[in-house]
Enzyme design. Structure first.
Site, short mmCIF file in Angstrom:
data_model
loop_
_atom_site.label_atom_id
_atom_site.label_comp_id
_atom_site.label_asym_id
_atom_site.label_seq_id
_atom_site.Cartn_x
_atom_site.Cartn_y
_atom_site.Cartn_z
N ILE A 64 0.90 -1.23 0.11
CA ILE A 64 0.07 -0.03 0.13
C ILE A 64 0.85 1.45 0.12
CG2 ILE A 64 -0.25 -0.14 2.44
CD1 ILE A 64 -3.12 1.16 2.18
N SER A 65 0.75 2.06 -0.94
CA SER A 65 1.55 3.11 -1.10
C SER A 65 1.52 3.98 0.08
CB SER A 65 1.23 3.93 -2.48
OG SER A 65 1.16 3.29 -3.45
N GLN A 66 2.98 4.67 0.08
CA GLN A 66 3.01 5.76 1.09
C GLN A 66 1.98 6.79 1.12
OE1 GLN A 66 6.47 8.32 -0.07
NE2 GLN A 66 6.68 8.96 2.08
#
Ligand code: SAH
Length: 217
Positions: A64-66
């Site tokens: 899950i992206s930053q």
């Protein structure tokens, strides 16, 4: 859905310290990041880290992206409230939920059937009703729903996939990480469909998992 004041405060702090302080100026994006509970999109044992300034592991070796990059991409898509949006690489569904706070609707493609099912379940549970999660090879876009006002790709491609450019509406924006073959460096690129054809802009260095499929790796 977990209502947890500590997590709500952590999210508020994330918005002010990681986003507003670092170049996210679009109020609609800040409001969306405030509204979407990122902790609902990560595994239970990672909940306490949901508002850290970092990407986190998701199921099946994905991430899950930053938060910052989710906010940045959402901002740089230059969304309008009536926009019909495609997200390639739905993953947990978090990014789609953020986009859907601003745009009219989002079609989010995921190639992994288990991740797609899980994202669909989570979004339904949170009452997000303007995201449709579909399963397939997003490197080919999703022709049945084209054209799109905006396309966001959250996995790195070897090049700009032709079908995605073809599925842009007039004035549409495509945002994607492109990996250079020699160095492996990735740059976030924005392609805008103008009257004179597609115009490419180089935005910044980024780091994503690889885009698979026909126009991927
Ligand atoms: N936007 C996501 C993060 C995605 S990580 C979030 O907010 O959680 C990248 C995702 O792209 C992974 O889930 C991976 O399975 C998916 N992916 C990779 N290649 C793909 C392809 N060709 N079509 C659709 N999804 C793809």
């Amino acid at each position: 859905m977990v209502r947890n004041r500590k997590l709500d405060r952590a999210r508020e702090h994330m918005v002010s310290s990681q986003l507003a302080a670092r170049g996210i100026t679009d109020e609609r994006v800040l409001a969306a990041m405030r509204a979407v509970p990122r902790h609902e999109f990560v595994a239970t044992h990672l909940r306490h880290r949901a508002y850290d300034d970092a990407a986190l592991p998701a199921a099946h070796g994905q991430t899950i992206s930053q938060p910052w990059i989710v906010a940045y991409m959402t901002q740089e898509l230059l969304l309008g409230e009536d926009d019909h949006v495609l997200e390639v690489g739905a993953g947990t569904g978090y990014g789609a939920a953020v986009l859907a706070r601003i745009a009219r609707d989002v079609t989010a493609i995921e190639r992994d059937p288990d991740l797609a099912a899980e994202a669909r379940r989570r979004l339904a549970e949170l009452g997000v009703d303007n995201v449709t999660v579909v399963e397939g090879d997003g490197s080919r876009g999703w022709p049945g729903e084209a054209p799109f006002d905006a396309i966001s790709v959250t996995a790195a491609a070897p090049d700009v996939p032709g079908p995605l450019v073809e599925q842009l509406a007039a004035g549409g924006r495509l945002l994607l990480p492109v990996r250079s073959p020699g160095t492996g460096h990735e740059r976030l690129v924005r392609v805008t469909m103008t009257d004179d054809g597609p115009v490419h802009e180089d935005l910044r260095p980024v780091r994503f998992v690889p885009l698979k499929g026909e126009h991927g790796y």
